[in-house]
Design a protein around this motif. Structure first.
Motif, mmCIF file in Angstrom:
data_model
loop_
_atom_site.group_PDB
_atom_site.id
_atom_site.type_symbol
_atom_site.label_atom_id
_atom_site.label_comp_id
_atom_site.label_asym_id
_atom_site.label_seq_id
_atom_site.Cartn_x
_atom_site.Cartn_y
_atom_site.Cartn_z
ATOM 1 N N GLN A 26 0.914 -1.279 0.520
ATOM 2 C CA GLN A 26 0.169 -0.096 -0.016
ATOM 3 C C GLN A 26 0.624 1.243 -0.193
ATOM 4 O OE1 GLN A 26 -2.637 -0.428 3.426
ATOM 5 N NE2 GLN A 26 -2.911 -2.632 2.535
ATOM 6 N N HIS A 27 2.308 0.974 0.526
ATOM 7 C CA HIS A 27 2.973 2.234 0.349
ATOM 8 C C HIS A 27 2.692 3.538 1.017
ATOM 9 C CE1 HIS A 27 6.345 4.095 -2.278
ATOM 10 N NE2 HIS A 27 6.659 4.263 -0.934
ATOM 11 N N SER A 28 2.170 2.437 2.436
ATOM 12 C CA SER A 28 1.687 3.323 3.530
ATOM 13 C C SER A 28 2.604 4.410 3.760
ATOM 14 C CB SER A 28 0.918 2.995 4.377
ATOM 15 O OG SER A 28 1.329 1.978 4.533
ATOM 16 N N VAL A 29 4.094 3.704 4.381
ATOM 17 C CA VAL A 29 5.401 4.298 4.930
ATOM 18 C C VAL A 29 6.008 4.105 3.695
ATOM 19 C CG1 VAL A 29 4.346 3.453 6.823
ATOM 20 C CG2 VAL A 29 6.258 2.015 5.519
ATOM 21 N N ASP A 30 7.388 5.056 3.543
ATOM 22 C CA ASP A 30 8.812 4.958 2.880
ATOM 23 C C ASP A 30 9.789 4.252 2.981
ATOM 24 O OD1 ASP A 30 7.866 7.785 1.671
ATOM 25 O OD2 ASP A 30 7.781 9.023 3.646
ATOM 26 N N HIS A 31 9.481 3.068 4.234
ATOM 27 C CA HIS A 31 10.526 2.471 4.789
ATOM 28 C C HIS A 31 10.062 1.618 6.164
ATOM 29 C CE1 HIS A 31 15.242 1.923 5.868
ATOM 30 N NE2 HIS A 31 14.714 1.126 5.413
ATOM 31 N N ILE A 32 10.750 0.476 5.962
ATOM 32 C CA ILE A 32 9.993 -0.338 7.197
ATOM 33 C C ILE A 32 11.496 -0.899 7.500
ATOM 34 C CG2 ILE A 32 9.140 -2.561 7.652
ATOM 35 C CD1 ILE A 32 7.279 -1.865 5.105
ATOM 36 N N ILE A 33 11.874 -1.004 9.261
ATOM 37 C CA ILE A 33 12.595 -1.387 9.319
ATOM 38 C C ILE A 33 11.665 -2.821 10.947
ATOM 39 C CG2 ILE A 33 14.230 -1.326 11.390
ATOM 40 C CD1 ILE A 33 14.648 1.378 10.165
ATOM 41 N N ALA A 34 12.344 -4.396 10.100
ATOM 42 C CA ALA A 34 12.461 -4.696 10.349
ATOM 43 C C ALA A 34 12.947 -6.419 11.055
ATOM 44 C CB ALA A 34 11.270 -5.921 9.617
ATOM 45 N N VAL A 35 12.405 -6.230 12.944
ATOM 46 C CA VAL A 35 14.068 -6.330 13.354
ATOM 47 C C VAL A 35 13.519 -8.043 14.094
ATOM 48 C CG1 VAL A 35 14.493 -6.150 16.026
ATOM 49 C CG2 VAL A 35 14.533 -4.238 14.569
ATOM 50 N N SER A 36 14.066 -8.673 14.177
ATOM 51 C CA SER A 36 13.876 -9.834 14.652
ATOM 52 C C SER A 36 15.212 -11.059 15.287
ATOM 53 C CB SER A 36 13.730 -11.270 13.940
ATOM 54 O OG SER A 36 14.307 -11.613 12.602
ATOM 55 N N ARG A 37 15.210 -12.195 16.399
ATOM 56 C CA ARG A 37 15.755 -12.892 16.715
ATOM 57 C C ARG A 37 17.283 -12.649 15.941
ATOM 58 N NH1 ARG A 37 12.985 -16.836 20.550
ATOM 59 N NH2 ARG A 37 11.957 -16.546 18.362
ATOM 60 N N SER A 38 16.168 -13.183 15.048
ATOM 61 C CA SER A 38 17.493 -14.089 13.536
ATOM 62 C C SER A 38 16.257 -13.661 12.268
ATOM 63 C CB SER A 38 17.333 -15.357 13.718
ATOM 64 O OG SER A 38 16.069 -16.113 13.074
ATOM 65 N N SER A 39 17.804 -12.994 11.133
ATOM 66 C CA SER A 39 16.735 -12.451 9.861
ATOM 67 C C SER A 39 15.979 -13.396 9.366
ATOM 68 C CB SER A 39 18.148 -12.124 8.976
ATOM 69 O OG SER A 39 17.326 -11.892 7.387
ATOM 70 N N SER A 40 14.802 -13.089 8.458
ATOM 71 C CA SER A 40 13.458 -14.036 7.660
ATOM 72 C C SER A 40 14.321 -13.640 6.859
ATOM 73 C CB SER A 40 12.190 -13.596 8.279
ATOM 74 O OG SER A 40 12.157 -11.966 8.050
ATOM 75 N N GLU A 41 15.051 -12.997 6.456
ATOM 76 C CA GLU A 41 15.579 -12.520 4.488
ATOM 77 C C GLU A 41 17.260 -13.342 4.645
ATOM 78 O OE1 GLU A 41 13.411 -12.777 2.560
ATOM 79 O OE2 GLU A 41 12.271 -12.964 3.159
ATOM 80 N N PRO A 42 16.991 -14.179 4.379
ATOM 81 C CA PRO A 42 18.723 -15.378 4.769
ATOM 82 C C PRO A 42 19.513 -14.233 3.899
ATOM 83 C CG PRO A 42 17.299 -17.100 4.784
ATOM 84 C CD PRO A 42 16.552 -16.095 4.973
ATOM 85 N N GLY A 43 20.713 -13.853 3.905
ATOM 86 C CA GLY A 43 21.824 -13.925 2.630
ATOM 87 C C GLY A 43 21.180 -11.680 2.132
ATOM 88 N N SER A 44 19.982 -11.313 2.555
ATOM 89 C CA SER A 44 19.442 -10.235 1.719
ATOM 90 C C SER A 44 19.204 -9.764 3.399
ATOM 91 C CB SER A 44 18.273 -10.891 1.156
ATOM 92 O OG SER A 44 17.803 -10.230 1.312
ATOM 93 N N GLU A 45 20.087 -8.506 3.146
ATOM 94 C CA GLU A 45 19.633 -7.381 4.808
ATOM 95 C C GLU A 45 18.369 -6.185 4.250
ATOM 96 O OE1 GLU A 45 22.995 -5.924 6.465
ATOM 97 O OE2 GLU A 45 23.484 -8.203 7.170
ATOM 98 N N THR A 46 18.193 -6.199 3.103
ATOM 99 C CA THR A 46 17.236 -5.033 2.509
ATOM 100 C C THR A 46 16.629 -6.103 1.174
ATOM 101 O OG1 THR A 46 18.228 -3.436 3.142
ATOM 102 C CG2 THR A 46 17.078 -3.009 2.380
ATOM 103 N N GLU A 47 15.033 -6.059 1.323
ATOM 104 C CA GLU A 47 14.059 -6.377 0.369
ATOM 105 C C GLU A 47 13.406 -5.052 -0.670
ATOM 106 O OE1 GLU A 47 11.728 -9.583 -0.189
ATOM 107 O OE2 GLU A 47 11.027 -9.288 1.838
#
Ligand code: NAP
Length: 255
Positions: free
Chosen positions: A37-58
């Motif tokens: 919906q592009h309701s924000v300009d950027h999302i910072i997603a914090v978790s105990r382990s990265s849900s996107e292995p090998g990619s820090e930004t998508e």
């Protein structure tokens, strides 16, 4: 919309959303909905382990999502919060545990275990309090920010007619008191931040899976439905210097 990443990797200009507990099924649906919906300009997603292995930004939709790991220790929460810069329009604390490989919700007093109760209090009540503490300097200058903490209707003291689930209930009731109390201080120190204790309903996630049998099909919500409800609720919520305790339909729950 400015989508330029700064050299730190997760600070861009424009309105941001911070999603803590990004491994949660509801958090994933929130991230996806906000991106589409592009309701924000950027999302910072914090978790105990990265849900996107090998990619820090998508990029989801056209919104960059930066994945950050955090072990949720007090030191790590403070260090991460100190690296963030606003403005934030949304913060979501989606962490929460009802059961795990060594914790089962209690059915009767004899089931209470000191260590298990302390663990749920740490995860469900203390961790959100640490985030409320650590994020205050970062979000206090945002022009309008809704800070949502996932609570649960079973944390309502006034609404407790069934009993059971001592540790989870107590931890969410303690969480609610943390939110109510923080709202009084936030009204003074961060008056454009609204605190929301949110009950998502029974949602089809790992957390509720052992209890699905007793839930009518039309009362078991998808994470996508609840994410959409929550985004609509936060968009309309007045910033009034008070904490609200609302369910998925936007209805007030008694504290
Ligand atoms: N599902 C429901 O029916 C329901 C009903 C009422 C309330 N809620 C509340 O909604 C929130 C999200 O639940 P969900 O259903 O999406 O759950 P979920 O998919 O099982 O996600 C669990 C969340 O808890 C975090 N977590 C798990 N173990 C942890 C630990 N040992 N220490 C710290 N954090 C831990 C995870 O963090 P990482 O992302 O870092 O892995 C993740 O964010 C919770 O607060 C829950 O109490 C859910």
């Amino acid at each position: 919309m400015n989508t330029e990443l700064d050299p730190g990797g997760y600070n861009v200009a424009g309105h941001k959303a911070l999603v803590i507990g990004a491994g949660s099924a509801i958090a994933k649906a929130l991230i996806s909905a906000m991106g589409q919906q592009h309701s924000v300009d950027h999302i910072i997603a914090v978790s105990r382990s990265s849900s996107e292995p090998g990619s820090e930004t998508e990029v989801i939709g056209s919104v960059p999502v930066s994945y950050v790991t955090c072990d949720y220790s007090s030191a790590a929460i403070s260090a991460l919060a100190a690296q963030l810069s606003g403005p934030f329009s949304h913060v979501f604390i989606c962490t929460g545990v009802l059961h795990n490989d060594h914790i089962k919700p209690e059915k009767r007093l004899e089931d209470i275990d000191e260590g298990q109760m302390a663990e749920l209090l740490r995860i469900n009540s203390i961790l959100p309090a640490l985030w409320l503490q650590a994020l205050l300097p970062t979000i206090k200058s945002s022009s309008r920010c809704v800070f949502t903490v996932f609570s649960a209707r079973v944390g309502s003291i006034g609404d407790n007619f069934k009993g059971g689930w001592y540790s989870y209930r107590a931890s969410k009731a303690a969480l609610n008191m943390v939110i109510k109390t923080a709202a009084i201080e936030y009204a003074r120190r961060a008056p454009r931040v609204k605190l929301l204790a949110f009950h998502p309903g029974t949602v089809d996630t790992d957390l509720s899976r052992p209890f699905h049998k007793s839930v009518p099909a039309d009362k078991l919500f998808s994470p996508e439905f609840v994410a959409q409800q929550l985004l609509s609720i936060t968009a309309a919520l007045p910033v009034d210097g008070e904490a609200s305790f609302l369910d998925w339909a936007g209805e007030t729950i008694t504290w």
